[in-house]
Enzyme design. Structure first.
Site, PDB file in Angstrom:
ATOM      1  N   HIS A 143      -8.104  -8.353  -7.205  1.00  9.13           N
ATOM      2  CA  HIS A 143      -8.459  -9.141  -6.016  1.00  9.13           C
ATOM      3  C   HIS A 143      -8.672  -8.155  -4.862  1.00  9.13           C
ATOM      4  O   HIS A 143      -7.819  -7.984  -3.994  1.00  9.13           O
ATOM      5  CB  HIS A 143      -7.365 -10.152  -5.679  1.00  9.13           C
ATOM      6  CG  HIS A 143      -7.148 -11.173  -6.755  1.00  9.13           C
ATOM      7  ND1 HIS A 143      -6.468 -10.894  -7.919  1.00  9.13           N
ATOM      8  CD2 HIS A 143      -7.549 -12.467  -6.850  1.00  9.13           C
ATOM      9  CE1 HIS A 143      -6.443 -11.979  -8.686  1.00  9.13           C
ATOM     10  NE2 HIS A 143      -7.096 -12.939  -8.062  1.00  9.13           N
ATOM     11  N   ASP A 163     -13.933 -13.174 -11.522  1.00  8.56           N
ATOM     12  CA  ASP A 163     -12.499 -13.429 -11.480  1.00  8.56           C
ATOM     13  C   ASP A 163     -11.781 -12.238 -12.090  1.00  8.56           C
ATOM     14  O   ASP A 163     -11.946 -11.917 -13.259  1.00  8.56           O
ATOM     15  CB  ASP A 163     -12.194 -14.698 -12.277  1.00  8.56           C
ATOM     16  CG  ASP A 163     -10.732 -15.102 -12.213  1.00  8.56           C
ATOM     17  OD1 ASP A 163      -9.872 -14.242 -11.935  1.00  8.56           O
ATOM     18  OD2 ASP A 163     -10.437 -16.285 -12.434  1.00  8.56           O
ATOM     19  N   GLY A 164     -10.967 -11.569 -11.289  1.00  7.91           N
ATOM     20  CA  GLY A 164     -10.283 -10.379 -11.765  1.00  7.91           C
ATOM     21  C   GLY A 164      -9.336 -10.633 -12.917  1.00  7.91           C
ATOM     22  O   GLY A 164      -9.117  -9.747 -13.754  1.00  7.91           O
ATOM     23  N   SER A 220      -6.664  -1.747  -0.349  1.00  9.21           N
ATOM     24  CA  SER A 220      -6.347  -0.968  -1.545  1.00  9.21           C
ATOM     25  C   SER A 220      -7.566  -0.240  -2.129  1.00  9.21           C
ATOM     26  O   SER A 220      -7.411   0.887  -2.619  1.00  9.21           O
ATOM     27  CB  SER A 220      -5.674  -1.857  -2.600  1.00  9.21           C
ATOM     28  OG  SER A 220      -6.403  -3.045  -2.829  1.00  9.21           O
ATOM     29  N   GLU A 239     -13.899  -9.088  -7.025  1.00  9.80           N
ATOM     30  CA  GLU A 239     -13.768  -9.963  -5.860  1.00  9.80           C
ATOM     31  C   GLU A 239     -14.744 -11.121  -5.981  1.00  9.80           C
ATOM     32  O   GLU A 239     -15.941 -10.918  -6.174  1.00  9.80           O
ATOM     33  CB  GLU A 239     -14.028  -9.190  -4.559  1.00  9.80           C
ATOM     34  CG  GLU A 239     -13.944 -10.048  -3.310  1.00  9.80           C
ATOM     35  CD  GLU A 239     -12.633 -10.809  -3.179  1.00  9.80           C
ATOM     36  OE1 GLU A 239     -12.682 -12.032  -2.920  1.00  9.80           O
ATOM     37  OE2 GLU A 239     -11.558 -10.189  -3.354  1.00  9.80           O
ATOM     38  N   HIS A 296       0.807  -1.212   0.000  1.00  9.39           N
ATOM     39  CA  HIS A 296       0.000   0.000   0.000  1.00  9.39           C
ATOM     40  C   HIS A 296       0.844   1.268   0.000  1.00  9.39           C
ATOM     41  O   HIS A 296       0.419   2.289  -0.558  1.00  9.39           O
ATOM     42  CB  HIS A 296      -0.976  -0.028   1.178  1.00  9.39           C
ATOM     43  CG  HIS A 296      -2.007  -1.099   1.044  1.00  9.39           C
ATOM     44  ND1 HIS A 296      -2.494  -1.829   2.106  1.00  9.39           N
ATOM     45  CD2 HIS A 296      -2.624  -1.603  -0.058  1.00  9.39           C
ATOM     46  CE1 HIS A 296      -3.382  -2.707   1.675  1.00  9.39           C
ATOM     47  NE2 HIS A 296      -3.478  -2.594   0.369  1.00  9.39           N
ATOM     48  N   ASP A 321      -2.945  -8.744  -6.915  1.00 13.59           N
ATOM     49  CA  ASP A 321      -2.435  -9.319  -5.661  1.00 13.59           C
ATOM     50  C   ASP A 321      -3.316 -10.473  -5.189  1.00 13.59           C
ATOM     51  O   ASP A 321      -3.995 -10.377  -4.175  1.00 13.59           O
ATOM     52  CB  ASP A 321      -2.290  -8.255  -4.566  1.00 13.59           C
ATOM     53  CG  ASP A 321      -3.633  -7.613  -4.207  1.00 13.59           C
ATOM     54  OD1 ASP A 321      -4.536  -7.615  -5.062  1.00 13.59           O
ATOM     55  OD2 ASP A 321      -3.777  -7.134  -3.075  1.00 13.59           O
TER      56      ASP A 321
END
Length: 285
Positions: free
Chosen positions: A42, A143-144, A100, A118, A19, A164
């Site tokens: 994510h 699904d990202g 984030s 997410e 971050h 991530d």
């Protein structure tokens, strides 16, 4: 794939590195008025109450963000990160850790955009609730790795991609590489932030080298790799020893900021005498 909950690890040493790097990149993006879009593959729950049972179970924030908040005369990268953490908490207290999505939202201007993915049903519900009615933020239960294809490039041609995953399944490593390759094919100028855990796994050790190869072939502005080692493996050789941030098309301001901050993070977050950091960079095409 859906077992991981970041609430158990919120504010740990890995979050600090991830971050703080994110804040530095967004500060750079904000130097120009033109719209930017951040895609978070994510996103988790968006933020985490540190007094909740999940956060208290391991209390990893005590070895992470708490130590940074207690630091004196922090370098600019860490001071900016601390400012974002404090902005989401009562004065002088740490009750909430912004993930984030929350950090990004706090740094957006009226023209900027945030796209969040997410899959975990509980975390997605919390995320959607947190940003309900916010026209600058879109939340998808998807699904990202797949979702980012519809988000790049943005019409402004200014974008950041944050990747991530939990890496609890080994296929995540290959998917990260594939996602970076695909994103750069669509948008060669995209700033890509990849977080990864430092583990005694071949896949973890090889990921930076695989990302270097992708960046060398496709990225216009090269790559930057920052690594922070804070702990030793356990007696069986397991456990997260630290983490890394691999940045493709890094802002020119990032390396000096990390160069000043990483040694401070070693002192603040190191849990053994061998704690160390690494910073390397290569220019682009």
């Amino acid at each position: 794939m859906l077992a991981y909950r970041h609430a158990f690890h919120a504010g740990n040493h890995a979050d600090v590195l991830k971050h703080a790097t994110l804040v530095a990149v967004l500060n750079h993006m904000n130097q120009k008025d033109k719209t930017w879009r951040l895609v978070d593959t994510h996103a988790g729950a968006g933020g985490y109450a540190l007094q909740a049972p999940q956060s208290q179970k391991l209390a990893e924030h005590q070895q992470g963000v708490v130590r940074v908040l207690e630091g004196k005369r922090l370098p600019p990268l860490l001071a900016d990160y601390v400012a974002q953490i404090r902005a989401g908490n009562p004065p002088g207290e740490l009750q909430f850790y912004p993930g984030s999505p929350r950090i990004t939202r706090g740094m957006m201007r009226p023209q900027d955009q945030l796209r969040l993915f997410e899959l975990h049903p509980t975390d997605h519900a919390l995320l959607a609730q947190a940003f309900e009615g916010d026209r600058q933020v879109a939340v998808a239960k998807e699904d990202g790795f797949n979702g980012l294809k519809g988000q790049l490039p943005p019409s402004s041609r200014r974008g950041v991609l944050l990747i991530d995953p939990s890496y609890e399944i080994k296929t995540d490593y290959a998917q990260v590489v594939s996602a970076c390759r695909d994103a750069l094919a669509r948008f060669a100028e995209c700033v890509i932030l990849v977080w990864y855990p430092q583990l005694t796994l071949r896949e973890s050790a090889q990921l930076p080298q695989r990302l270097k190869a992708v960046a060398k072939e496709q990225a216009k502005k090269g790559w930057l790799h920052a690594r922070l080692t804070v702990a030793q493996p356990d007696e069986r050789g397991y456990g997260m020893q630290g983490s890394g941030m691999f940045v493709i098309n890094p802002p020119h301001t990032l390396k000096p900021l990390l160069g000043e901050a990483l040694p401070v993070l070693v002192k603040l977050l190191g849990q053994f005498d061998g704690a160390a950091s690494q910073l390397e960079m290569a220019h682009g095409l």
